[in-house]
Design a protein around this motif. Structure first.
Motif, PDB file in Angstrom:
ATOM      1  N   ARG A   1       0.829  -1.213   0.000  1.00 43.59           N
ATOM      2  CA  ARG A   1       0.000   0.000   0.000  1.00 43.59           C
ATOM      3  C   ARG A   1       0.863   1.263   0.000  1.00 43.59           C
ATOM      4  NH1 ARG A   1      -5.238  -0.451   0.754  1.00 43.59           N
ATOM      5  NH2 ARG A   1      -5.480   1.500   1.909  1.00 43.59           N
ATOM      6  N   THR A   2       1.776   1.286  -0.987  1.00 46.13           N
ATOM      7  CA  THR A   2       2.604   2.458  -1.234  1.00 46.13           C
ATOM      8  C   THR A   2       2.520   2.806  -2.714  1.00 46.13           C
ATOM      9  OG1 THR A   2       4.554   1.070  -1.617  1.00 46.13           O
ATOM     10  CG2 THR A   2       4.236   1.940   0.620  1.00 46.13           C
ATOM     11  N   VAL A   3       2.902   4.037  -3.049  1.00 49.65           N
ATOM     12  CA  VAL A   3       2.877   4.500  -4.436  1.00 49.65           C
ATOM     13  C   VAL A   3       4.181   4.103  -5.116  1.00 49.65           C
ATOM     14  CG1 VAL A   3       2.690   6.505  -5.959  1.00 49.65           C
ATOM     15  CG2 VAL A   3       1.393   6.436  -3.819  1.00 49.65           C
ATOM     16  N   LEU A   4       4.061   3.414  -6.256  1.00 53.47           N
ATOM     17  CA  LEU A   4       5.227   2.966  -7.008  1.00 53.47           C
ATOM     18  C   LEU A   4       5.546   3.874  -8.189  1.00 53.47           C
ATOM     19  CD1 LEU A   4       4.474  -0.862  -7.131  1.00 53.47           C
ATOM     20  CD2 LEU A   4       6.044   0.329  -5.597  1.00 53.47           C
ATOM     21  N   GLY A   5       4.571   4.634  -8.649  1.00 62.55           N
ATOM     22  CA  GLY A   5       4.799   5.513  -9.789  1.00 62.55           C
ATOM     23  C   GLY A   5       3.667   6.509  -9.927  1.00 62.55           C
ATOM     24  N   ALA A   6       3.957   7.614 -10.601  1.00 62.64           N
ATOM     25  CA  ALA A   6       2.939   8.648 -10.822  1.00 62.64           C
ATOM     26  C   ALA A   6       3.228   9.365 -12.127  1.00 62.64           C
ATOM     27  CB  ALA A   6       2.928   9.654  -9.666  1.00 62.64           C
ATOM     28  N   THR A   7       2.171   9.684 -12.856  1.00 61.31           N
ATOM     29  CA  THR A   7       2.283  10.457 -14.092  1.00 61.31           C
ATOM     30  C   THR A   7       1.186  11.510 -14.110  1.00 61.31           C
ATOM     31  OG1 THR A   7       3.190   8.585 -15.335  1.00 61.31           O
ATOM     32  CG2 THR A   7       2.234  10.385 -16.620  1.00 61.31           C
ATOM     33  N   PHE A   8       1.562  12.733 -14.420  1.00 66.91           N
ATOM     34  CA  PHE A   8       0.613  13.836 -14.524  1.00 66.91           C
ATOM     35  C   PHE A   8       0.779  14.487 -15.888  1.00 66.91           C
ATOM     36  CE2 PHE A   8       2.235  13.518 -10.176  1.00 66.91           C
ATOM     37  CZ  PHE A   8       1.076  13.271  -9.457  1.00 66.91           C
ATOM     38  N   VAL A   9      -0.326  14.758 -16.553  1.00 59.24           N
ATOM     39  CA  VAL A   9      -0.292  15.445 -17.836  1.00 59.24           C
ATOM     40  C   VAL A   9      -1.311  16.584 -17.794  1.00 59.24           C
ATOM     41  CG1 VAL A   9      -0.499  15.245 -20.334  1.00 59.24           C
ATOM     42  CG2 VAL A   9       0.246  13.265 -18.985  1.00 59.24           C
ATOM     43  N   GLY A  10      -0.847  17.787 -18.135  1.00 60.31           N
ATOM     44  CA  GLY A  10      -1.738  18.936 -18.150  1.00 60.31           C
ATOM     45  C   GLY A  10      -0.953  20.209 -17.910  1.00 60.31           C
ATOM     46  N   PRO A  11      -1.544  21.358 -18.166  1.00 61.48           N
ATOM     47  CA  PRO A  11      -0.861  22.626 -17.909  1.00 61.48           C
ATOM     48  C   PRO A  11      -0.448  22.756 -16.441  1.00 61.48           C
ATOM     49  CG  PRO A  11      -2.805  22.978 -19.271  1.00 61.48           C
ATOM     50  CD  PRO A  11      -2.864  21.558 -18.810  1.00 61.48           C
ATOM     51  N   GLY A  12       0.806  23.135 -16.225  1.00 61.37           N
ATOM     52  CA  GLY A  12       1.275  23.420 -14.872  1.00 61.37           C
ATOM     53  C   GLY A  12       1.611  22.230 -14.000  1.00 61.37           C
ATOM     54  N   VAL A  13       1.615  21.017 -14.543  1.00 56.25           N
ATOM     55  CA  VAL A  13       1.803  19.847 -13.679  1.00 56.25           C
ATOM     56  C   VAL A  13       3.257  19.617 -13.268  1.00 56.25           C
ATOM     57  CG1 VAL A  13      -0.231  18.679 -14.593  1.00 56.25           C
ATOM     58  CG2 VAL A  13       2.019  18.229 -15.623  1.00 56.25           C
ATOM     59  N   ALA A  14       4.189  20.352 -13.860  1.00 56.56           N
ATOM     60  CA  ALA A  14       5.592  20.139 -13.515  1.00 56.56           C
ATOM     61  C   ALA A  14       5.823  20.273 -12.012  1.00 56.56           C
ATOM     62  CB  ALA A  14       6.480  21.125 -14.274  1.00 56.56           C
ATOM     63  N   GLU A  15       5.084  21.169 -11.366  1.00 61.96           N
ATOM     64  CA  GLU A  15       5.293  21.400  -9.936  1.00 61.96           C
ATOM     65  C   GLU A  15       4.707  20.293  -9.060  1.00 61.96           C
ATOM     66  OE1 GLU A  15       7.394  23.557  -9.067  1.00 61.96           O
ATOM     67  OE2 GLU A  15       7.539  24.379 -11.092  1.00 61.96           O
ATOM     68  N   LEU A  16       4.027  19.316  -9.668  1.00 56.05           N
ATOM     69  CA  LEU A  16       3.510  18.191  -8.896  1.00 56.05           C
ATOM     70  C   LEU A  16       4.536  17.077  -8.737  1.00 56.05           C
ATOM     71  CD1 LEU A  16      -0.066  17.792 -10.447  1.00 56.05           C
ATOM     72  CD2 LEU A  16       0.485  18.693  -8.182  1.00 56.05           C
ATOM     73  N   VAL A  17       5.592  17.118  -9.540  1.00 57.92           N
ATOM     74  CA  VAL A  17       6.476  15.950  -9.603  1.00 57.92           C
ATOM     75  C   VAL A  17       7.271  15.751  -8.323  1.00 57.92           C
ATOM     76  CG1 VAL A  17       8.529  17.037 -10.626  1.00 57.92           C
ATOM     77  CG2 VAL A  17       7.962  14.659 -11.173  1.00 57.92           C
ATOM     78  N   HIS A  18       7.578  16.814  -7.589  1.00 58.00           N
ATOM     79  CA  HIS A  18       8.389  16.598  -6.388  1.00 58.00           C
ATOM     80  C   HIS A  18       7.581  15.911  -5.293  1.00 58.00           C
ATOM     81  CE1 HIS A  18      11.924  16.931  -3.949  1.00 58.00           C
ATOM     82  NE2 HIS A  18      11.244  17.519  -2.984  1.00 58.00           N
ATOM     83  N   SER A  19       6.322  16.291  -5.143  1.00 61.84           N
ATOM     84  CA  SER A  19       5.494  15.601  -4.145  1.00 61.84           C
ATOM     85  C   SER A  19       5.383  14.124  -4.496  1.00 61.84           C
ATOM     86  CB  SER A  19       4.101  16.236  -4.065  1.00 61.84           C
ATOM     87  OG  SER A  19       3.433  16.187  -5.321  1.00 61.84           O
ATOM     88  N   ALA A  20       5.259  13.819  -5.787  1.00 61.27           N
ATOM     89  CA  ALA A  20       5.197  12.426  -6.216  1.00 61.27           C
ATOM     90  C   ALA A  20       6.510  11.710  -5.937  1.00 61.27           C
ATOM     91  CB  ALA A  20       4.845  12.351  -7.695  1.00 61.27           C
TER      92      ALA A  20
END
Length: 484
Positions: free
Chosen positions: A425-444
Protein backbone atom coordinates in the motif's frame (compact mmCIF):
# COMPACT_ATOMS: atom_id res chain seq x y z
CA UNK A 1 57.40 22.32 -30.44
CA UNK A 2 55.03 20.62 -27.99
CA UNK A 3 56.15 20.54 -24.38
CA UNK A 4 54.89 18.28 -21.61
CA UNK A 5 54.77 18.85 -17.89
CA UNK A 6 53.38 16.78 -15.05
CA UNK A 7 51.11 17.92 -12.25
CA UNK A 8 49.76 15.93 -9.33
CA UNK A 9 46.38 16.38 -7.62
CA UNK A 10 44.25 14.34 -5.27
CA UNK A 11 41.39 14.22 -7.79
CA UNK A 12 41.18 14.72 -11.55
CA UNK A 13 37.76 15.33 -13.09
CA UNK A 14 37.27 15.01 -16.86
CA UNK A 15 34.35 17.21 -17.90
CA UNK A 16 33.16 20.52 -16.43
CA UNK A 17 29.43 20.22 -16.94
CA UNK A 18 27.04 20.33 -13.96
CA UNK A 19 28.14 16.82 -12.96
CA UNK A 20 31.87 17.47 -13.08
CA UNK A 21 31.42 20.79 -11.29
CA UNK A 22 29.55 19.10 -8.45
CA UNK A 23 32.08 16.29 -8.08
CA UNK A 24 34.88 18.85 -7.94
CA UNK A 25 33.01 21.03 -5.46
CA UNK A 26 32.44 18.11 -3.08
CA UNK A 27 36.03 16.87 -3.22
CA UNK A 28 37.41 20.38 -2.82
CA UNK A 29 35.22 20.99 0.23
CA UNK A 30 36.66 17.74 1.57
CA UNK A 31 40.11 19.29 1.43
CA UNK A 32 41.26 17.35 -1.64
CA UNK A 33 43.15 19.23 -4.35
CA UNK A 34 41.05 18.94 -7.51
CA UNK A 35 41.47 19.89 -11.16
CA UNK A 36 38.75 19.84 -13.80
CA UNK A 37 39.58 19.29 -17.48
CA UNK A 38 37.23 20.76 -20.09
CA UNK A 39 37.53 20.85 -23.88
CA UNK A 40 34.45 23.01 -24.55
CA UNK A 41 32.47 25.38 -22.33
CA UNK A 42 32.45 25.17 -18.56
CA UNK A 43 28.85 24.44 -17.65
CA UNK A 44 28.41 21.67 -20.20
CA UNK A 45 25.55 20.47 -22.37
CA UNK A 46 22.77 21.46 -19.99
CA UNK A 47 23.77 25.10 -19.77
CA UNK A 48 24.33 25.78 -23.46
CA UNK A 49 22.60 23.16 -25.63
CA UNK A 50 19.98 21.33 -23.58
CA UNK A 51 18.01 22.19 -20.43
CA UNK A 52 18.53 25.95 -20.28
CA UNK A 53 18.08 26.93 -23.93
CA UNK A 54 15.29 24.45 -24.66
CA UNK A 55 13.18 25.62 -21.72
CA UNK A 56 13.86 29.23 -22.67
CA UNK A 57 12.48 28.53 -26.15
CA UNK A 58 9.41 26.83 -24.68
CA UNK A 59 8.56 29.29 -21.90
CA UNK A 60 6.69 31.75 -24.11
CA UNK A 61 4.97 28.90 -25.97
CA UNK A 62 3.37 27.47 -22.84
CA UNK A 63 2.54 30.86 -21.33
CA UNK A 64 0.77 31.89 -24.52
CA UNK A 65 -1.19 28.65 -24.58
CA UNK A 66 -2.38 29.14 -21.00
CA UNK A 67 -3.03 32.87 -21.29
CA UNK A 68 -5.06 32.48 -24.45
CA UNK A 69 -7.62 30.46 -22.48
CA UNK A 70 -7.98 32.66 -19.39
CA UNK A 71 -11.07 34.95 -19.45
CA UNK A 72 -10.30 38.64 -19.24
CA UNK A 73 -6.94 38.58 -20.94
CA UNK A 74 -6.43 40.49 -24.15
CA UNK A 75 -7.06 38.19 -27.14
CA UNK A 76 -3.76 39.48 -28.50
CA UNK A 77 -1.93 37.00 -26.26
CA UNK A 78 -3.09 34.28 -28.65
CA UNK A 79 -1.32 35.98 -31.54
CA UNK A 80 2.04 35.05 -33.05
CA UNK A 81 5.13 34.98 -30.89
CA UNK A 82 8.00 37.37 -31.49
CA UNK A 83 10.74 34.95 -32.64
CA UNK A 84 13.54 37.51 -32.26
CA UNK A 85 12.56 38.20 -28.65
CA UNK A 86 12.25 34.50 -27.82
CA UNK A 87 15.64 33.73 -29.37
CA UNK A 88 17.22 36.67 -27.54
CA UNK A 89 15.83 35.33 -24.25
CA UNK A 90 17.23 31.90 -25.13
CA UNK A 91 20.63 33.48 -25.79
CA UNK A 92 20.60 35.21 -22.40
CA UNK A 93 19.66 32.00 -20.61
CA UNK A 94 22.57 30.28 -22.37
CA UNK A 95 24.97 33.00 -21.30
CA UNK A 96 25.42 33.86 -24.99
CA UNK A 97 27.60 30.72 -25.07
CA UNK A 98 30.19 32.43 -22.90
CA UNK A 99 31.35 30.55 -19.80
CA UNK A 100 33.02 33.37 -17.88
CA UNK A 101 30.44 33.17 -15.10
CA UNK A 102 30.89 29.44 -14.73
CA UNK A 103 34.67 29.80 -14.65
CA UNK A 104 34.35 32.41 -11.91
CA UNK A 105 32.26 29.98 -9.88
CA UNK A 106 34.91 27.27 -10.20
CA UNK A 107 37.55 29.72 -9.05
CA UNK A 108 35.44 30.82 -6.08
CA UNK A 109 35.02 27.16 -5.10
CA UNK A 110 38.78 26.65 -5.17
CA UNK A 111 38.70 24.27 -8.12
CA UNK A 112 41.45 24.52 -10.71
CA UNK A 113 40.45 24.47 -14.40
CA UNK A 114 42.58 23.11 -17.21
CA UNK A 115 41.24 23.68 -20.72
CA UNK A 116 41.98 21.00 -23.25
CA UNK A 117 41.11 17.48 -24.34
CA UNK A 118 41.71 14.97 -21.58
CA UNK A 119 42.41 11.27 -22.16
CA UNK A 120 43.15 8.56 -19.67
CA UNK A 121 46.78 7.47 -19.97
CA UNK A 122 46.79 4.52 -17.60
CA UNK A 123 45.79 4.08 -13.95
CA UNK A 124 45.27 7.44 -12.20
CA UNK A 125 46.75 9.38 -15.13
CA UNK A 126 45.15 11.80 -17.57
CA UNK A 127 46.98 13.36 -20.51
CA UNK A 128 45.59 16.73 -21.56
CA UNK A 129 46.33 18.39 -24.89
CA UNK A 130 45.76 22.11 -24.42
CA UNK A 131 44.52 24.60 -27.05
CA UNK A 132 48.04 26.05 -27.12
CA UNK A 133 49.51 22.75 -28.28
CA UNK A 134 51.11 21.71 -25.02
CA UNK A 135 50.57 18.43 -23.19
CA UNK A 136 49.95 18.23 -19.46
CA UNK A 137 50.11 14.91 -17.65
CA UNK A 138 47.85 14.86 -14.62
CA UNK A 139 48.41 12.30 -11.88
CA UNK A 140 45.70 11.61 -9.34
CA UNK A 141 46.59 10.43 -5.87
CA UNK A 142 43.09 9.14 -5.18
CA UNK A 143 40.57 9.37 -8.01
CA UNK A 144 39.77 10.18 -11.61
CA UNK A 145 36.11 10.97 -12.34
CA UNK A 146 34.83 10.68 -15.91
CA UNK A 147 31.99 13.20 -16.31
CA UNK A 148 31.96 13.56 -20.09
CA UNK A 149 28.21 13.08 -20.52
CA UNK A 150 26.45 12.02 -23.69
CA UNK A 151 25.93 13.25 -27.24
CA UNK A 152 23.27 12.82 -29.89
CA UNK A 153 23.29 9.39 -31.51
CA UNK A 154 22.99 9.75 -35.30
CA UNK A 155 21.75 7.10 -37.74
CA UNK A 156 24.13 5.45 -40.19
CA UNK A 157 22.69 7.24 -43.23
CA UNK A 158 24.37 10.45 -42.07
CA UNK A 159 27.87 9.07 -42.16
CA UNK A 160 30.14 10.74 -44.66
CA UNK A 161 27.54 12.96 -46.32
CA UNK A 162 26.97 16.69 -46.47
CA UNK A 163 23.46 16.78 -45.06
CA UNK A 164 24.46 19.16 -42.22
CA UNK A 165 21.68 17.74 -40.08
CA UNK A 166 20.66 19.26 -36.78
CA UNK A 167 21.02 17.43 -33.50
CA UNK A 168 19.70 18.66 -30.17
CA UNK A 169 22.55 21.19 -30.14
CA UNK A 170 21.50 22.95 -33.33
CA UNK A 171 17.85 22.54 -32.39
CA UNK A 172 18.33 24.58 -29.24
CA UNK A 173 20.90 27.10 -30.50
CA UNK A 174 19.75 27.98 -34.05
CA UNK A 175 19.77 31.72 -34.72
CA UNK A 176 17.00 31.68 -37.34
CA UNK A 177 13.60 30.02 -37.54
CA UNK A 178 13.63 27.45 -40.35
CA UNK A 179 10.70 27.72 -42.74
CA UNK A 180 10.29 23.93 -42.93
CA UNK A 181 11.72 21.59 -40.32
CA UNK A 182 11.69 17.79 -40.32
CA UNK A 183 12.15 16.12 -36.93
CA UNK A 184 13.07 12.44 -36.75
CA UNK A 185 12.27 10.84 -33.40
CA UNK A 186 9.49 10.26 -30.87
CA UNK A 187 11.18 11.11 -27.58
CA UNK A 188 11.52 14.12 -25.33
CA UNK A 189 13.90 16.12 -27.55
CA UNK A 190 11.76 15.59 -30.66
CA UNK A 191 8.48 16.53 -29.00
CA UNK A 192 9.88 19.57 -27.20
CA UNK A 193 11.57 20.89 -30.33
CA UNK A 194 8.43 20.33 -32.40
CA UNK A 195 6.45 22.29 -29.80
CA UNK A 196 8.95 25.16 -29.80
CA UNK A 197 9.73 25.59 -33.49
CA UNK A 198 6.13 25.17 -34.70
CA UNK A 199 5.11 27.96 -32.31
CA UNK A 200 7.96 30.14 -33.57
CA UNK A 201 6.80 29.85 -37.18
CA UNK A 202 8.28 26.67 -38.65
CA UNK A 203 6.21 24.17 -40.58
CA UNK A 204 7.19 21.04 -38.68
CA UNK A 205 6.92 17.47 -39.89
CA UNK A 206 7.66 14.68 -37.41
CA UNK A 207 8.76 11.28 -38.67
CA UNK A 208 8.07 8.68 -36.00
CA UNK A 209 8.97 5.02 -36.33
CA UNK A 210 6.63 4.09 -33.48
CA UNK A 211 2.85 4.46 -33.44
CA UNK A 212 2.91 7.22 -30.84
CA UNK A 213 5.05 9.78 -29.07
CA UNK A 214 7.03 9.36 -25.86
CA UNK A 215 6.83 5.55 -25.83
CA UNK A 216 8.57 5.21 -22.46
CA UNK A 217 5.81 7.12 -20.67
CA UNK A 218 2.17 6.29 -20.01
CA UNK A 219 0.33 6.11 -23.37
CA UNK A 220 -2.15 8.84 -22.45
CA UNK A 221 0.73 11.30 -22.04
CA UNK A 222 1.83 10.95 -25.66
CA UNK A 223 -1.78 10.97 -26.87
CA UNK A 224 -2.54 14.34 -25.29
CA UNK A 225 0.67 15.82 -26.72
CA UNK A 226 -0.19 14.44 -30.19
CA UNK A 227 -3.58 16.11 -30.00
CA UNK A 228 -2.10 19.52 -29.19
CA UNK A 229 0.72 19.25 -31.73
CA UNK A 230 -1.79 18.51 -34.47
CA UNK A 231 -3.95 21.43 -33.37
CA UNK A 232 -0.83 23.62 -33.61
CA UNK A 233 -0.22 22.46 -37.18
CA UNK A 234 2.52 19.83 -36.79
CA UNK A 235 2.39 17.12 -39.48
CA UNK A 236 2.84 13.83 -37.58
CA UNK A 237 3.78 10.73 -39.59
CA UNK A 238 3.60 7.59 -37.44
CA UNK A 239 4.97 4.20 -38.45
CA UNK A 240 7.36 6.03 -40.77
CA UNK A 241 11.09 5.65 -41.24
CA UNK A 242 13.61 7.59 -43.28
CA UNK A 243 15.19 5.87 -46.29
CA UNK A 244 17.43 8.62 -47.69
CA UNK A 245 18.22 12.26 -47.06
CA UNK A 246 20.33 14.65 -49.08
CA UNK A 247 21.05 18.36 -49.35
CA UNK A 248 20.22 19.73 -52.81
CA UNK A 249 22.46 22.77 -52.58
CA UNK A 250 21.82 25.71 -54.86
CA UNK A 251 20.47 29.09 -53.87
CA UNK A 252 17.82 27.74 -51.47
CA UNK A 253 20.06 24.96 -50.09
CA UNK A 254 17.04 22.75 -49.54
CA UNK A 255 17.14 19.14 -48.49
CA UNK A 256 14.93 16.29 -49.63
CA UNK A 257 14.14 13.13 -47.71
CA UNK A 258 12.65 9.89 -48.96
CA UNK A 259 10.35 8.04 -46.59
CA UNK A 260 9.92 4.28 -46.24
CA UNK A 261 6.68 4.69 -48.22
CA UNK A 262 8.60 6.18 -51.16
CA UNK A 263 7.19 9.67 -50.59
CA UNK A 264 9.59 12.61 -50.81
CA UNK A 265 9.49 15.64 -48.53
CA UNK A 266 11.43 18.86 -49.03
CA UNK A 267 12.57 20.97 -46.08
CA UNK A 268 15.09 23.56 -44.99
CA UNK A 269 16.47 21.71 -41.96
CA UNK A 270 16.28 18.24 -40.47
CA UNK A 271 16.70 17.45 -36.78
CA UNK A 272 17.61 13.96 -35.61
CA UNK A 273 16.39 13.22 -32.09
CA UNK A 274 17.07 9.49 -32.13
CA UNK A 275 18.75 8.82 -28.82
CA UNK A 276 21.99 9.44 -26.97
CA UNK A 277 25.47 7.91 -27.02
CA UNK A 278 28.25 8.21 -24.40
CA UNK A 279 31.08 10.66 -24.93
CA UNK A 280 33.71 8.02 -24.35
CA UNK A 281 35.04 7.37 -27.86
CA UNK A 282 38.24 9.38 -27.37
CA UNK A 283 39.05 9.55 -23.68
CA UNK A 284 41.65 6.79 -23.49
CA UNK A 285 39.49 3.98 -22.14
CA UNK A 286 41.69 1.44 -23.89
CA UNK A 287 44.59 2.40 -21.59
CA UNK A 288 42.71 0.96 -18.60
CA UNK A 289 41.24 -2.09 -20.30
CA UNK A 290 37.91 -0.61 -21.38
CA UNK A 291 36.35 -0.22 -24.83
CA UNK A 292 36.22 3.27 -26.39
CA UNK A 293 32.68 4.40 -27.12
CA UNK A 294 31.08 2.21 -24.44
CA UNK A 295 28.85 3.27 -21.59
CA UNK A 296 30.69 2.85 -18.28
CA UNK A 297 29.16 0.42 -15.82
CA UNK A 298 29.34 1.49 -12.19
CA UNK A 299 28.17 0.26 -8.81
CA UNK A 300 26.14 2.33 -6.37
CA UNK A 301 29.25 4.25 -5.31
CA UNK A 302 29.69 5.37 -8.95
CA UNK A 303 32.93 3.37 -9.13
CA UNK A 304 33.66 1.74 -12.51
CA UNK A 305 33.32 -1.96 -11.78
CA UNK A 306 35.59 -3.25 -14.57
CA UNK A 307 38.66 -1.33 -13.35
CA UNK A 308 40.36 -2.59 -10.18
CA UNK A 309 41.58 -0.35 -7.40
CA UNK A 310 38.51 1.84 -6.74
CA UNK A 311 40.08 4.90 -8.36
CA UNK A 312 37.99 5.37 -11.54
CA UNK A 313 34.52 6.86 -11.29
CA UNK A 314 31.91 7.49 -13.99
CA UNK A 315 29.27 10.02 -13.04
CA UNK A 316 26.21 11.35 -14.89
CA UNK A 317 25.00 10.40 -18.35
CA UNK A 318 28.17 8.48 -19.12
CA UNK A 319 27.10 5.60 -16.84
CA UNK A 320 23.60 5.37 -18.39
CA UNK A 321 21.84 4.98 -15.05
CA UNK A 322 19.58 8.00 -15.51
CA UNK A 323 20.20 10.54 -18.29
CA UNK A 324 18.96 13.65 -16.51
CA UNK A 325 20.92 16.64 -15.23
CA UNK A 326 19.32 16.48 -11.79
CA UNK A 327 20.21 12.80 -11.45
CA UNK A 328 23.76 13.47 -12.60
CA UNK A 329 24.18 16.17 -9.98
CA UNK A 330 22.79 13.82 -7.36
CA UNK A 331 25.29 11.17 -8.42
CA UNK A 332 28.04 13.79 -8.29
CA UNK A 333 27.29 14.56 -4.66
CA UNK A 334 27.42 10.85 -3.85
CA UNK A 335 30.64 10.31 -5.82
CA UNK A 336 32.28 13.30 -4.14
CA UNK A 337 31.39 11.90 -0.72
CA UNK A 338 32.69 8.45 -1.67
CA UNK A 339 35.99 9.84 -2.95
CA UNK A 340 36.39 11.96 0.15
CA UNK A 341 35.63 9.05 2.48
CA UNK A 342 38.06 6.72 0.73
CA UNK A 343 40.74 9.40 0.72
CA UNK A 344 40.19 10.33 4.34
CA UNK A 345 38.90 13.79 3.43
CA UNK A 346 37.69 16.26 6.04
CA UNK A 347 34.42 17.40 4.45
CA UNK A 348 31.14 17.10 6.32
CA UNK A 349 29.10 14.13 5.16
CA UNK A 350 27.07 15.22 2.12
CA UNK A 351 24.64 12.35 2.70
CA UNK A 352 24.19 12.46 6.49
CA UNK A 353 21.03 10.33 6.50
CA UNK A 354 22.46 7.30 4.77
CA UNK A 355 25.51 5.54 3.34
CA UNK A 356 27.56 6.86 0.44
CA UNK A 357 25.55 5.06 -2.22
CA UNK A 358 23.33 6.26 -5.05
CA UNK A 359 19.88 4.88 -4.29
CA UNK A 360 17.71 7.33 -6.25
CA UNK A 361 18.65 6.14 -9.74
CA UNK A 362 16.19 3.27 -9.87
CA UNK A 363 12.60 3.57 -8.76
CA UNK A 364 12.27 7.29 -8.07
CA UNK A 365 13.72 9.21 -11.02
CA UNK A 366 11.60 12.32 -11.76
CA UNK A 367 11.23 13.82 -15.20
CA UNK A 368 9.41 16.73 -16.79
CA UNK A 369 8.63 17.07 -20.49
CA UNK A 370 7.99 20.70 -21.40
CA UNK A 371 5.40 20.23 -24.10
CA UNK A 372 1.87 21.55 -24.43
CA UNK A 373 0.51 20.05 -22.21
CA UNK A 374 3.30 19.48 -19.73
CA UNK A 375 4.18 16.00 -18.52
CA UNK A 376 5.61 15.12 -15.12
CA UNK A 377 6.38 11.58 -14.04
CA UNK A 378 8.33 9.52 -11.53
CA UNK A 379 8.76 5.84 -10.83
CA UNK A 380 7.05 2.89 -12.46
CA UNK A 381 4.73 3.03 -15.48
CA UNK A 382 2.01 0.50 -16.30
CA UNK A 383 4.10 -0.75 -19.24
CA UNK A 384 7.10 -1.38 -17.00
CA UNK A 385 4.92 -3.09 -14.43
CA UNK A 386 3.43 -5.35 -17.09
CA UNK A 387 6.82 -6.13 -18.59
CA UNK A 388 8.31 -7.12 -15.24
CA UNK A 389 5.24 -9.00 -14.04
CA UNK A 390 4.72 -6.64 -11.11
CA UNK A 391 1.19 -6.49 -9.76
CA UNK A 392 -0.08 -2.94 -9.34
CA UNK A 393 -3.37 -1.15 -8.85
CA UNK A 394 -3.81 1.63 -11.43
CA UNK A 395 -5.69 4.74 -10.31
CA UNK A 396 -6.64 7.50 -12.75
CA UNK A 397 -8.22 10.92 -12.27
CA UNK A 398 -9.12 13.68 -14.72
CA UNK A 399 -7.24 16.74 -13.47
CA UNK A 400 -9.71 19.03 -15.22
CA UNK A 401 -12.31 18.15 -12.56
CA UNK A 402 -10.33 20.02 -9.91
CA UNK A 403 -11.33 23.53 -8.89
CA UNK A 404 -7.66 24.47 -9.04
CA UNK A 405 -7.46 23.27 -12.63
CA UNK A 406 -10.51 25.29 -13.70
CA UNK A 407 -8.98 28.33 -12.00
CA UNK A 408 -5.83 27.67 -14.04
CA UNK A 409 -7.82 27.67 -17.28
CA UNK A 410 -11.53 26.92 -17.76
CA UNK A 411 -10.97 24.37 -20.54
CA UNK A 412 -8.28 22.49 -18.62
CA UNK A 413 -7.58 19.02 -19.97
CA UNK A 414 -5.27 16.69 -18.14
CA UNK A 415 -4.95 13.37 -16.43
CA UNK A 416 -3.23 11.88 -13.41
CA UNK A 417 -2.28 8.28 -12.73
CA UNK A 418 -0.68 6.61 -9.76
CA UNK A 419 0.40 2.98 -9.44
CA UNK A 420 -0.11 1.40 -6.03
CA UNK A 421 1.52 -1.68 -4.56
CA UNK A 422 -1.60 -3.55 -3.35
CA UNK A 423 0.35 -5.47 -0.70
CA UNK A 424 2.54 -2.76 0.78
CA UNK A 425 0.00 0.00 0.00
CA UNK A 426 2.60 2.46 -1.23
CA UNK A 427 2.88 4.50 -4.44
CA UNK A 428 5.23 2.97 -7.01
CA UNK A 429 4.80 5.51 -9.79
CA UNK A 430 2.94 8.65 -10.82
CA UNK A 431 2.28 10.46 -14.09
CA UNK A 432 0.61 13.84 -14.52
CA UNK A 433 -0.29 15.45 -17.84
CA UNK A 434 -1.74 18.94 -18.15
CA UNK A 435 -0.86 22.63 -17.91
CA UNK A 436 1.27 23.42 -14.87
CA UNK A 437 1.80 19.85 -13.68
CA UNK A 438 5.59 20.14 -13.51
CA UNK A 439 5.29 21.40 -9.94
CA UNK A 440 3.51 18.19 -8.90
CA UNK A 441 6.48 15.95 -9.60
CA UNK A 442 8.39 16.60 -6.39
CA UNK A 443 5.49 15.60 -4.15
CA UNK A 444 5.20 12.43 -6.22
CA UNK A 445 8.93 11.79 -5.92
CA UNK A 446 8.75 12.11 -2.14
CA UNK A 447 5.84 9.65 -2.02
CA UNK A 448 7.66 7.11 -4.20
CA UNK A 449 11.18 7.48 -2.80
CA UNK A 450 10.04 7.53 0.84
CA UNK A 451 7.55 4.70 0.27
CA UNK A 452 4.92 6.70 2.16
CA UNK A 453 2.03 4.42 3.18
CA UNK A 454 -1.39 5.37 1.89
CA UNK A 455 -2.56 5.62 5.49
CA UNK A 456 -0.15 8.54 5.96
CA UNK A 457 -0.89 10.14 2.60
CA UNK A 458 -4.48 10.56 3.75
CA UNK A 459 -3.14 13.01 6.33
CA UNK A 460 -1.14 15.04 3.81
CA UNK A 461 -3.70 17.78 3.22
CA UNK A 462 -3.48 19.64 -0.14
CA UNK A 463 -4.20 23.36 -0.26
CA UNK A 464 -7.42 24.43 -1.98
CA UNK A 465 -7.78 25.35 -4.81
CA UNK A 466 -4.54 24.01 -6.26
CA UNK A 467 -3.52 21.28 -8.68
CA UNK A 468 -2.03 19.46 -5.68
CA UNK A 469 -5.56 18.49 -4.68
CA UNK A 470 -5.29 15.76 -7.30
CA UNK A 471 -3.57 13.66 -4.62
CA UNK A 472 -6.70 13.68 -2.48
CA UNK A 473 -8.90 12.82 -5.46
CA UNK A 474 -6.65 9.91 -6.45
CA UNK A 475 -6.80 8.51 -2.92
CA UNK A 476 -10.58 8.93 -2.81
CA UNK A 477 -10.91 7.16 -6.16
CA UNK A 478 -8.83 4.26 -4.88
CA UNK A 479 -10.78 4.08 -1.59
CA UNK A 480 -14.12 4.02 -3.41
CA UNK A 481 -12.92 1.29 -5.74
CA UNK A 482 -11.71 -0.81 -2.81
CA UNK A 483 -15.07 -0.39 -1.09
CA UNK A 484 -17.01 -1.84 -4.05
Amino acid sequence: MMTENTRTYDVVVIGAGPVGENVADRTTVAGLSTVVVESELVGGECSYWACEPSKALLRAVLLRSDAAHVPGLDPAVAGPLDPAAVLAHRDRMSGNWNDEGQVEWLESAGVELLRGHGRLAGPREVLVHTPGGDAVRLRARHAVAVCTGSRAALPGLLRGDDLRAWTSREGTSAQEVPGRLIIVGAGVVGTEMATAWQALGSRVTMLVREEGLLPRLEPFAGELVVERLREAGVDLRFGTTLSTAKRLGGQDDELVVTLSSGEEITADEILFATGRAPRTEDIGLETVGLTPGDWLTVDDTLTVTAVPGEWLYAVGDVNRRALFTHQGKYQARIAGAVIAARAGGSAPDTTPWGPHTATADGGAVPLVVVTDPEIAAVGLTTLEARRTGRGVDVVDYEIGHLAGAVQYRPDYRGRARILIDPDRRTVLGATFVGPGVAELVHSATVAVAAEVPLERLWHVVPAFPTLGEVWLRLLETYRDRQAQ
